[in-house]
Design a protein around this motif. Structure first.
Motif, PDB file in Angstrom:
ATOM      1  N   LEU A 234       0.723  -1.347  -0.094  1.00  0.00           N
ATOM      2  CA  LEU A 234       0.172   0.012  -0.066  1.00  0.00           C
ATOM      3  C   LEU A 234       0.950   1.139  -0.137  1.00  0.00           C
ATOM      4  O   LEU A 234       0.551   2.335  -0.667  1.00  0.00           O
ATOM      5  N   ILE A 235       1.843   1.333   0.491  1.00  0.00           N
ATOM      6  CA  ILE A 235       2.811   2.290   0.708  1.00  0.00           C
ATOM      7  C   ILE A 235       3.439   2.598  -0.668  1.00  0.00           C
ATOM      8  O   ILE A 235       3.744   3.957  -1.094  1.00  0.00           O
ATOM      9  N   ALA A 236       4.144   1.485  -1.203  1.00  0.00           N
ATOM     10  CA  ALA A 236       4.667   1.718  -2.555  1.00  0.00           C
ATOM     11  C   ALA A 236       3.636   2.059  -3.640  1.00  0.00           C
ATOM     12  O   ALA A 236       4.282   2.840  -4.539  1.00  0.00           O
ATOM     13  N   LEU A 237       2.293   1.814  -3.397  1.00  0.00           N
ATOM     14  CA  LEU A 237       1.512   2.321  -4.563  1.00  0.00           C
ATOM     15  C   LEU A 237       1.265   3.418  -4.544  1.00  0.00           C
ATOM     16  O   LEU A 237       0.995   4.182  -5.508  1.00  0.00           O
ATOM     17  N   ILE A 238       1.557   4.171  -3.548  1.00  0.00           N
ATOM     18  CA  ILE A 238       1.622   5.880  -3.580  1.00  0.00           C
ATOM     19  C   ILE A 238       2.467   6.406  -4.659  1.00  0.00           C
ATOM     20  O   ILE A 238       2.092   7.535  -5.128  1.00  0.00           O
ATOM     21  N   PHE A 239       3.386   5.731  -4.662  1.00  0.00           N
ATOM     22  CA  PHE A 239       4.640   6.172  -5.690  1.00  0.00           C
ATOM     23  C   PHE A 239       4.596   5.795  -7.092  1.00  0.00           C
ATOM     24  O   PHE A 239       5.225   5.967  -7.947  1.00  0.00           O
ATOM     25  N   ALA A 240       3.489   4.886  -7.286  1.00  0.00           N
ATOM     26  CA  ALA A 240       3.558   3.894  -8.593  1.00  0.00           C
ATOM     27  C   ALA A 240       3.021   4.791  -9.663  1.00  0.00           C
ATOM     28  O   ALA A 240       1.986   5.578  -9.177  1.00  0.00           O
ATOM     29  N   PRO A 241       3.436   4.677 -10.825  1.00  0.00           N
ATOM     30  CA  PRO A 241       2.840   5.499 -11.881  1.00  0.00           C
ATOM     31  C   PRO A 241       1.634   4.706 -12.421  1.00  0.00           C
ATOM     32  O   PRO A 241       1.481   3.499 -12.324  1.00  0.00           O
ATOM     33  N   GLU A 242       0.782   5.546 -13.101  1.00  0.00           N
ATOM     34  CA  GLU A 242      -0.611   4.875 -13.872  1.00  0.00           C
ATOM     35  C   GLU A 242      -0.191   4.647 -15.274  1.00  0.00           C
ATOM     36  O   GLU A 242       0.453   5.382 -15.778  1.00  0.00           O
TER      37      GLU A 242
END
Length: 483
Positions: free
Chosen positions: A467-475
């Motif tokens: 969930l934390i990594a998802l904050i920085f992930a590109p769409e």
């Protein structure tokens, strides 16, 4: 008005993704799916055979602390092999080609799974599992890269979802093998041969797929173009290239963190549902034999625990067969749910995007895992809790197959996918050992069943990493594969 998978209305009817595929597209998808299907079948055969194999090799009951801890160690060693093979074969996939590397990985995991059947102790058993892991780890990255690069752009997301869904079918085939062999063992029809050994022998069958791959599978034109040098020689990409460009470095570590959460959640917790259910079912089956003994007078109500254990000793083979049978049922149900979960990711991600779908998936995986480990108590619970667990946990892996290829250019795609999916296993590998240690050293005083419950719920905190990594992930929804 109806819409196609990518771009809008199509003459009043819905144009499905598979309408875009030629005969060769289908061939590539089927071969890649079979490679991954058999790969996951061999993985699952290990999960199902782990407890009885280690118990047999150590000559200890499955509930013994040493057997529990060795189960965690064997899983950790397998995952270390998986991570190592993933890195090596992932780089090879970018260097020598997807098809050639897939051929090698299938041969490695098939042959080494068969070697596990001839184990004489836990040390050589763990060594064979490490070798099997080498092939298992490499197959995913090259298979996903191959399908992503060959499929038409409009069909890519759904094709990758179908590819990953085949993993659940492989797991279900392993479950059926376990069910059949468990029944035969319980009936005494195996002639003294242990069911777990036969399961590993069956795991050699995928080697036959290598013949088909060698004869017809070609390297993707996209890969040939990307790695062709000016002098006509193939360029040799390396893992270090992932870290030279800031954007690729960022994508690599984001994918690593997301993959780590799902891998620990599944291999460090979810696939230990077999140990949880075995513990629950063992109590049930032993109580059935005790009640039968009390009813027919062969067991007195005042028997001590030692006398009761001695009474149950002749029935342990039958109980072991029943446990193997029910472990197969649990796996079948878990992966039936997983099949729909994996494919549902491709459907939902196509509509609302990759990041929102991952957010939903991580939350569902956390809730379903904690709920199953805490509340599963009866036979009837298995038929609804376990499919939900499989759906929620394996949905993430449908996302990995779709999302990771979209993060890296063609020349580094296999390497990048492998980094995200397999380097995380070096960090995740101790997860299975941590669960075993929690179930023995930390929570062991609460009894066999409760120790697994408390350990599983404690480990669920790993999903916060994703969930934390998802904050920085590109769409990446709606974007073409990077070249």
């Amino acid at each position: 008005m109806q819409f196609d998978d990518a771009s809008g209305p199509v003459l009043g009817f819905k144009r499905r993704w598979y309408h875009e595929l030629t005969r060769y597209h289908w061939f590539v998808l089927i071969v890649a799916a079979l490679g991954w299907l058999f790969d996951t079948m061999d993985q699952q055969l290990f999960n199902l055979a782990r407890s009885p194999a280690i118990s047999d090799l150590l000559r200890l009951p499955p509930s013994h602390e040493d057997a529990k801890q060795m189960g965690g160690i064997a899983t950790m060693i397998f995952m270390l092999g998986w991570a190592s093979g993933g890195i090596v074969f992932g780089i090879m996939g970018d260097r020598i080609g997807r098809a050639k590397t897939m051929l090698l990985t299938i041969l490695v995991y098939s042959i080494c799974t068969g070697l596990s059947a001839f184990s004489i102790g836990v040390l050589d058993f763990a060594f064979y599992r490490f070798l099997t892991g080498l092939g298992v780890g490499g197959e995913f990255a090259v298979g996903v890269a191959l399908v992503a690069e060959v499929m038409p752009e409009r069909s890519r997301t759904s094709a990758l979802g179908a590819l990953q869904a085949s993993s659940a079918i492989g797991n279900m085939i392993a479950a059926i093998i376990s069910i059949i062999l468990g029944e035969l063992q319980a009936a005494g029809s195996l002639g003294g041969i242990k069911a777990w050994r036969l399961m590993f022998v069956i795991g050699t069958v995928p080697a036959l797929l290598a013949i088909l791959i060698r004869r017809r599978l070609k390297e993707p034109e996209r890969w040939k173009t990307a790695v062709a040098g000016a002098d006509g020689k193939i360029k040799k990409p390396s893992m270090f290239e992932l870290f030279r460009e800031p954007i690729l470095r960022k994508h690599a570590f984001i994918g690593l963190a997301m993959g780590f959460a799902g891998v620990v959640g599944l291999w460090g917790i979810g696939f230990f549902s077999f140990e949880l259910t075995r513990a629950v079912f063992r109590e049930t089956f032993e109580n059935q034999f005790i009640q039968q003994g009390l009813a027919d007078g062969t067991l007195a109500a005042g028997f001590s625990p030692d006398q009761t254990r001695a009474y149950l000793e002749p029935f342990q083979a039958a109980i072991g067969g029943k446990l193997t049978f029910w472990a197969g049922i649990v796996s079948l149900l878990q992966n039936l749910g997983g099949f729909f979960g994996i494919y549902s990711f491709s459907v939902v991600a196509q509509r609302i995007g990759r990041k929102p779908t991952f957010l939903i998936s991580f939350l569902l995986a956390m809730g379903a895992t904690a709920g199953t480990f805490w509340f599963l108590r009866h036979f009837s619970d298995v038929f609804w809790m376990i499919p939900i667990l499989g759906f929620c946990q394996l949905t993430l892996f449908g996302g990995y197959a779709i999302y990771f290829p979209e993060l890296f250019p063609t020349r580094l795609r296999s390497t990048g996918i492998s980094f995200c999916y397999n380097v995380g296993r070096f960090v995740a590998a101790p997860g299975s050992l941590v669960l075993s240690l929690l179930a023995t050293s930390v929570y062991g005083r609460f009894g066999d069943v409760m120790s697994w419950r408390l350990a599983g719920v404690t480990m669920c905190s790993v999903f916060f990493v994703g969930l934390i990594a998802l904050i920085f992930a590109p769409e990446t929804k709606g974007k073409p594969l990077p070249e």
